[in-house]
Design a protein around this motif. Structure first.
Motif, short mmCIF file in Angstrom:
data_model
loop_
_atom_site.label_atom_id
_atom_site.label_comp_id
_atom_site.label_asym_id
_atom_site.label_seq_id
_atom_site.Cartn_x
_atom_site.Cartn_y
_atom_site.Cartn_z
N ARG A 147 24.74 54.87 -7.62
CA ARG A 147 23.43 54.71 -6.97
C ARG A 147 22.79 53.38 -7.35
NH1 ARG A 147 22.99 60.34 -7.93
NH2 ARG A 147 21.82 60.04 -9.87
N ILE A 148 22.84 53.04 -8.63
CA ILE A 148 22.26 51.77 -9.06
C ILE A 148 23.04 50.60 -8.46
CG2 ILE A 148 21.92 50.24 -11.05
CD1 ILE A 148 19.83 52.27 -11.06
N ASP A 149 24.36 50.69 -8.47
CA ASP A 149 25.17 49.62 -7.88
C ASP A 149 24.86 49.45 -6.40
OD1 ASP A 149 27.36 47.66 -7.93
OD2 ASP A 149 28.43 49.13 -6.70
N ARG A 150 24.73 50.56 -5.69
CA ARG A 150 24.41 50.49 -4.26
C ARG A 150 23.02 49.91 -4.06
NH1 ARG A 150 26.96 53.51 0.13
NH2 ARG A 150 25.67 53.34 1.98
N LEU A 151 22.10 50.25 -4.95
CA LEU A 151 20.76 49.68 -4.87
C LEU A 151 20.83 48.16 -5.01
CD1 LEU A 151 17.62 50.40 -4.91
CD2 LEU A 151 17.80 50.03 -7.38
N PHE A 152 21.57 47.67 -6.01
CA PHE A 152 21.70 46.23 -6.21
C PHE A 152 22.28 45.56 -4.96
CE2 PHE A 152 22.41 46.61 -11.11
CZ PHE A 152 21.08 46.95 -11.26
N ARG A 153 23.32 46.15 -4.42
CA ARG A 153 24.04 45.53 -3.31
C ARG A 153 23.33 45.72 -1.97
NH1 ARG A 153 29.36 44.31 -5.15
NH2 ARG A 153 29.64 45.09 -7.27
N GLY A 154 22.49 46.73 -1.88
CA GLY A 154 21.81 47.01 -0.62
C GLY A 154 20.46 46.35 -0.48
N ALA A 155 19.90 45.85 -1.59
CA ALA A 155 18.58 45.22 -1.53
C ALA A 155 18.67 43.88 -0.81
CB ALA A 155 18.04 45.01 -2.94
N ASP A 156 17.61 43.54 -0.12
CA ASP A 156 17.56 42.27 0.62
C ASP A 156 17.16 41.15 -0.34
OD1 ASP A 156 17.25 40.15 2.32
OD2 ASP A 156 15.78 41.13 3.63
N GLY A 157 18.07 40.25 -0.59
CA GLY A 157 17.77 39.12 -1.46
C GLY A 157 17.83 37.80 -0.71
N GLU A 203 32.30 50.90 -13.80
CA GLU A 203 33.70 50.57 -13.55
C GLU A 203 33.88 50.35 -12.06
OE1 GLU A 203 36.05 53.73 -15.06
OE2 GLU A 203 35.33 53.51 -17.12
N ALA A 204 35.00 49.76 -11.69
CA ALA A 204 35.26 49.46 -10.29
C ALA A 204 35.18 50.71 -9.41
CB ALA A 204 36.64 48.82 -10.14
N ARG A 205 35.57 51.87 -9.95
CA ARG A 205 35.57 53.08 -9.14
C ARG A 205 34.17 53.52 -8.75
NH1 ARG A 205 34.47 57.69 -12.18
NH2 ARG A 205 34.41 57.38 -14.45
N HIS A 206 33.15 53.02 -9.46
CA HIS A 206 31.78 53.38 -9.15
C HIS A 206 31.18 52.51 -8.05
CE1 HIS A 206 31.81 55.10 -13.39
NE2 HIS A 206 31.47 56.11 -12.62
N ARG A 207 31.86 51.44 -7.67
CA ARG A 207 31.28 50.50 -6.74
C ARG A 207 31.05 51.14 -5.38
NH1 ARG A 207 35.20 45.70 -8.90
NH2 ARG A 207 34.05 45.36 -10.83
N ALA A 208 29.82 51.02 -4.90
CA ALA A 208 29.46 51.62 -3.62
C ALA A 208 30.00 50.76 -2.48
CB ALA A 208 27.95 51.76 -3.51
N SER A 209 30.00 51.34 -1.29
CA SER A 209 30.51 50.62 -0.10
C SER A 209 29.40 49.94 0.67
CB SER A 209 31.24 51.61 0.81
OG SER A 209 30.37 52.65 1.20
#
Length: 207
Positions: A88-98, A194-200
């Protein structure tokens, strides 16, 4: 004049005006939010504005609500589909508009936060983002104090990157290097990531 008003009622809605308002604030700060200027940008008369809004503050309120929904609530909603707190945190980082525009907009609102309407929304947005991260860091097993500190650190990285994107974009990696940079951020800021936690999800700070 009646025909112009009728046409603009059909072709523009309140969200069109709100989007134009957000673009204006991103480019020129809160002082750039002027009805006549927006009407020229949209190619309509001021009559179209007054069909949807009583005054400038009414438009600002809708624009702020739209910004809050798109840049915070929608991003969090997409992250919440993940079952694992790290994902969830990883997806938050990657999904936020920067993007550069996102940085300009946030910083413009932050500068104008002495305005009661703007300040209350900026405060709520910051607290909501931090609260979501604290909850997930806590779910990973961190103490309340550690979760709070980690959330503030992560948020500081995000806001700092927004400012870099606006003021020194050449410092932000691009292409494959950018995705490696995002992996590094997640590895540093998410305990046990870990890599397996990385969201899509799509990448944060899209290059």
């Amino acid at each position: 004049m009646a025909m112009v008003t009728e046409n603009t009622k059909k072709t523009l809605n309140a969200e069109d005006w709100a989007d134009a308002a957000l673009d204006a604030v991103a480019e020129g700060g809160l002082e750039a939010l002027a009805v006549e200027r927006l009407a020229r940008t949209l190619g309509v008369t001021k009559g179209s504005f007054y069909w949807h809004f009583e005054n400038r503050n009414a438009l600002l309120k809708v624009a702020l609500e739209r910004w809050e929904r798109q840049q915070t609530e929608d991003v969090i909603a997409r992250a919440e589909v993940e079952q694992d707190a790290r994902a969830r945190i990883d997806r938050l980082f990657r999904g936020a508009d920067g993007s550069k525009r996102a940085g300009q907009l946030y910083l413009a609102f932050a500068v104008a936060s002495k305005d009661p309407l703007v300040g209350s929304v900026v405060k709520r947005v910051n607290e909501r983002r931090i609260r979501f991260m604290v909850a997930n860091y806590t779910a990973m097993g961190l103490s309340a104090e550690d979760a709070r500190q980690r959330a503030v650190l992560a948020y500081s990285v995000y806001l700092g990157t927004l400012q870099l994107r606006r003021d020194a974009p050449e410092l932000i990696p691009t292409g494959p290097e950018f995705h490696a940079y995002m992996d590094y951020i997640s590895e540093v800021l998410i305990p046990g990531f870990e890599a397996r936690h990385r969201a899509s999800a799509g990448p944060l700070l899209a290059d």
